[in-house]
Motif scaffolding. Sequence first.
Motif, PDB file in Angstrom:
ATOM      1  N   UNK A 506      20.412  17.023  30.179  1.00  0.00           N
ATOM      2  CA  UNK A 506      20.816  16.627  31.528  1.00  0.00           C
ATOM      3  C   UNK A 506      20.979  17.848  32.418  1.00  0.00           C
ATOM      4  N   UNK A 507      20.879  17.612  33.716  1.00  0.00           N
ATOM      5  CA  UNK A 507      21.139  18.651  34.710  1.00  0.00           C
ATOM      6  C   UNK A 507      22.636  18.638  35.013  1.00  0.00           C
ATOM      7  N   UNK A 508      23.337  19.716  34.650  1.00  0.00           N
ATOM      8  CA  UNK A 508      24.788  19.774  34.770  1.00  0.00           C
ATOM      9  C   UNK A 508      25.174  20.628  35.982  1.00  0.00           C
ATOM     10  N   UNK A 509      26.186  20.213  36.736  1.00  0.00           N
ATOM     11  CA  UNK A 509      26.637  21.052  37.856  1.00  0.00           C
ATOM     12  C   UNK A 509      27.240  22.364  37.361  1.00  0.00           C
ATOM     13  N   UNK A 510      28.000  22.298  36.287  1.00  0.00           N
ATOM     14  CA  UNK A 510      28.570  23.464  35.607  1.00  0.00           C
ATOM     15  C   UNK A 510      29.062  22.952  34.261  1.00  0.00           C
ATOM     16  N   UNK A 511      29.323  23.870  33.337  1.00  0.00           N
ATOM     17  CA  UNK A 511      29.749  23.398  32.020  1.00  0.00           C
ATOM     18  C   UNK A 511      30.577  24.465  31.322  1.00  0.00           C
ATOM     19  N   UNK A 512      31.668  24.021  30.701  1.00  0.00           N
ATOM     20  CA  UNK A 512      32.455  24.854  29.804  1.00  0.00           C
ATOM     21  C   UNK A 512      33.074  23.925  28.761  1.00  0.00           C
ATOM     22  N   UNK A 513      33.485  24.470  27.650  1.00  0.00           N
ATOM     23  CA  UNK A 513      34.016  23.654  26.566  1.00  0.00           C
ATOM     24  C   UNK A 513      35.225  22.837  27.042  1.00  0.00           C
ATOM     25  N   UNK A 514      35.201  21.553  26.705  1.00  0.00           N
ATOM     26  CA  UNK A 514      36.262  20.638  27.115  1.00  0.00           C
ATOM     27  C   UNK A 514      35.851  19.721  28.243  1.00  0.00           C
ATOM     28  N   UNK A 515      34.681  19.980  28.879  1.00  0.00           N
ATOM     29  CA  UNK A 515      34.210  19.148  29.982  1.00  0.00           C
ATOM     30  C   UNK A 515      33.623  17.832  29.468  1.00  0.00           C
ATOM     31  N   UNK A 516      33.602  16.838  30.383  1.00  0.00           N
ATOM     32  CA  UNK A 516      32.949  15.549  30.127  1.00  0.00           C
ATOM     33  C   UNK A 516      32.166  15.171  31.369  1.00  0.00           C
ATOM     34  N   UNK A 517      31.135  14.380  31.192  1.00  0.00           N
ATOM     35  CA  UNK A 517      30.232  14.034  32.293  1.00  0.00           C
ATOM     36  C   UNK A 517      29.845  12.559  32.184  1.00  0.00           C
ATOM     37  N   UNK A 518      29.564  11.979  33.341  1.00  0.00           N
ATOM     38  CA  UNK A 518      28.916  10.671  33.358  1.00  0.00           C
ATOM     39  C   UNK A 518      27.467  10.869  33.785  1.00  0.00           C
ATOM     40  N   UNK A 519      26.588  10.076  33.212  1.00  0.00           N
ATOM     41  CA  UNK A 519      25.157  10.202  33.485  1.00  0.00           C
ATOM     42  C   UNK A 519      24.730   9.160  34.506  1.00  0.00           C
ATOM     43  N   UNK A 520      24.032   9.608  35.531  1.00  0.00           N
ATOM     44  CA  UNK A 520      23.509   8.724  36.574  1.00  0.00           C
ATOM     45  C   UNK A 520      22.027   9.059  36.744  1.00  0.00           C
ATOM     46  N   UNK A 521      21.194   8.207  36.170  1.00  0.00           N
ATOM     47  CA  UNK A 521      19.765   8.506  36.117  1.00  0.00           C
ATOM     48  C   UNK A 521      18.954   7.767  37.150  1.00  0.00           C
ATOM     49  N   UNK A 522      17.701   7.524  36.816  1.00  0.00           N
ATOM     50  CA  UNK A 522      16.751   6.953  37.764  1.00  0.00           C
ATOM     51  C   UNK A 522      16.909   5.443  37.910  1.00  0.00           C
ATOM     52  N   UNK A 523      17.731   4.807  37.106  1.00  0.00           N
ATOM     53  CA  UNK A 523      17.973   3.372  37.256  1.00  0.00           C
ATOM     54  C   UNK A 523      19.475   3.108  37.194  1.00  0.00           C
ATOM     55  N   UNK A 524      19.962   2.103  37.925  1.00  0.00           N
ATOM     56  CA  UNK A 524      21.418   1.870  38.022  1.00  0.00           C
ATOM     57  C   UNK A 524      22.015   1.463  36.679  1.00  0.00           C
ATOM     58  N   UNK A 525      23.151   2.065  36.358  1.00  0.00           N
ATOM     59  CA  UNK A 525      23.854   1.784  35.110  1.00  0.00           C
ATOM     60  C   UNK A 525      25.276   1.367  35.476  1.00  0.00           C
ATOM     61  N   UNK A 526      25.422   0.088  35.799  1.00  0.00           N
ATOM     62  CA  UNK A 526      26.711  -0.407  36.273  1.00  0.00           C
ATOM     63  C   UNK A 526      27.805  -0.310  35.238  1.00  0.00           C
ATOM     64  N   UNK A 527      27.467  -0.427  33.948  1.00  0.00           N
ATOM     65  CA  UNK A 527      28.479  -0.386  32.903  1.00  0.00           C
ATOM     66  C   UNK A 527      29.122   0.987  32.824  1.00  0.00           C
ATOM     67  N   UNK A 528      28.301   2.055  32.980  1.00  0.00           N
ATOM     68  CA  UNK A 528      28.856   3.409  32.955  1.00  0.00           C
ATOM     69  C   UNK A 528      29.794   3.622  34.138  1.00  0.00           C
ATOM     70  N   UNK A 529      29.378   3.163  35.314  1.00  0.00           N
ATOM     71  CA  UNK A 529      30.218   3.298  36.509  1.00  0.00           C
ATOM     72  C   UNK A 529      31.545   2.571  36.310  1.00  0.00           C
TER      73      UNK A 529
END
Length: 766
Positions: A506-529
């Motif tokens: 994934x393309x991350x804005x920034x990253x260091x140990x302990x971080x978490x991210x949500x993925x928002x790709x080319x198709x809508x993922x309402x469950x993740x939101x």
Amino acid sequence: MGLKVAFTGGREGWVRALLTGVGVGLGVALLLLTTAIPNAMQAREDREYARMDVAIGDAEPAKSDSTVLVANVDTEFRGLDVRGRQLEPEGLRAPLPPGIKRFLAPGEMFVSPALKELLDSKDAELLRERIPYRITGSIGESGLIGSAELAYYTGGQSLAEFVDDSAISRIDTFRATKAPSQETDPVLLLLVLLVFVVLLMPVGVFIATAVRFGGERRDRRLAALRLVGADSRMTRRIAAGEALGGALLGLAFGIGFFLIGRQVAGSVELFGVSVFPSYLDPAPALAVLIAVAVPAAAVAVTLLALRGVVIEPLGVVRTTKPARRRLWWRLLLPLGGLGLLAPMIGQGGGNGTFNEYMVAGGVILLLVGVTALLPWVVENVVGRLNSGPVSWQLAVRRLQLSSGTAARMVNGIAVAVAGAIALQMLFSGVQDNFTEPTGQDVSRAQMEVSIPKGAALAEAQRKLAGTPGVRGAVAVSTTSLAASRENPESSVGLTVGDCAALREVAKLPSCREGDAFTLHGSWPDGETVKLAEPGRELFVNPTIEGSGKGTEAAWTVPRDIKRAVPYKGPTGWERTGFLMTTKALPTAVASDISGVIYVRLDRSAPEVHEVVRNAVAEIHPLASPTIYAQNERSQSYDSLRTGLFVGAACVLALIGASLLVSQLEQLRERRKLLSALVAFGTRRRTLSLSVLWQTAIPVALGLALALIMGLTLGSVLLKMTDTAISVDWTSVLAMTAIGAAAVLAVTALSIPPLLRLMRPDGLRTE
């Protein structure tokens, strides 16, 4: 009387009967082998299902005194598949797989005879390192699908810890029910039908040629019978009886050749397919049909051949100039074949199945058209050949006097080459229909290694990264995330790794140990939101019915959770759900989820795949490496293509053997003529070259005709499958060259007997 002449006619009669018997016998043996192939394939399939360790369509049984844990530990060695299974019984009544008599302790191994031979060889050191167990027995025939199969069983230990892994099965029987049959692609059925027709046509041509061996001497004997009172009908019946005798002898030879070949088949592997002799049992109905059809065809061919011969008491009227062959009726055969195939042009695979009778009839007529046109082509071409060296003139004159005999010798190989060219065109044209892209990005990774839960993923990554030939290794773990501990209504994916690994997916804005991210790709993922609401409590690795007990560790969505855009991974799909660095993952879950390592290779390193497989085996016995490929082909298509290669190899062997027998018979017929030419001072080199020219000229004409007919048939078949016409000239020329090489090899083998025949002794007569 004809039967008596065939077997009691002195040395000449016996030699002719023997040559006819051998020629017919080779064809009968191949026919019997062909009728046995469906039984052999069914036997292989039955053996596969008899040892199946995954219940098809059934739920996995609960642990009991009659269950066994089976781990799939297959591997590959230099392109050869090695079937491996670890067994751990869970009770005294646990079932044994076919072919072994007891369960094995950890460190013991039962192997197939072929695998033992491979392990004992000098160049299998890498494989011995990968499966370093002590051999304590052999797998019996009932546990193998073929004599050359590479397989082993070994004892397992603590497999229950990995029972939720896809590589582990708990079963109470090794005899699985067969999967429901699926509708077969019409184009695939067309290929199956064509393979059988094209491979069997040359066999029929060879049998028809073999029953006419020694025709000139036979006709002179019949003339002698006319002199003592036999009429023309009697001579034809006697000739039919003589042909019947040769055909019956050929049946006996054919059964003998088949039984010998049946035993030899147990030690031979062709294109990755091997069988046991017990598999090769011809279908009784087809065997009876062969036993009736071959003698009947021998009689029919003999009577047909005698229609153009006038046998009188004082000789045979055949040496005068024969009437020119007519072309019009010979053209009707291929035109009729095209007429049968034409209504199916453009049908493709989406308009139902092809009419099998019209397809078989059309292809047979086109290939029989080769045998009908070739004598006319040979006669018209050799009739215009004149000047040249002495060897050339001897060959041309002989061809002008007996162009029909020369054409008969080449008919079989012309039919085989024409059919092979057509099939090659069709296989090449439709292979894209049976080839699908995998989506795997081989530029980013060339191998994938699945690490079972409980194994130290970071340590496995370091070991693989330090393996010779490995340029890089990226490790990620995968599990699921849901709003409830057990059987959630829905869940999303969770990918865990260090920052370097997460940047690969994934393309991350920034990253260091302990971080978490949500993925928002080319198709809508309402469950993740929905689940990504800051402060919400979620559960990592929840228990989902049917997939085993989860760790169910609680995790709270951080208020500063970041958004990331997924890349298409090396496997070609975008990840969804959440990303976590390793330190953000609850500690209780870390040892209870599986991982994947993507490996980049230095392809120039020697045997890099084998070295990586050995490293994977050291990491964990259940770790599974997979090689990436851009495309994968239908297994049914590949199996059919393999069957074609196996059948073509058998037909090519028959071509060579039958041509050699035909050549020896022709030389025997001309023994006195050759001896007379030598007695008059003709050089042996000249006679040897004349024999070469006599073979080369008809072969060249036959291959040219085969090329034309093969391209025509291939083009029609491609149009039938709604595929653009394209010609792989390399393959077409290779098919033609193989046919020519077979003839040259036969000619070279016939030179020694030719030299023995070129002696003045050959002028003696009895």
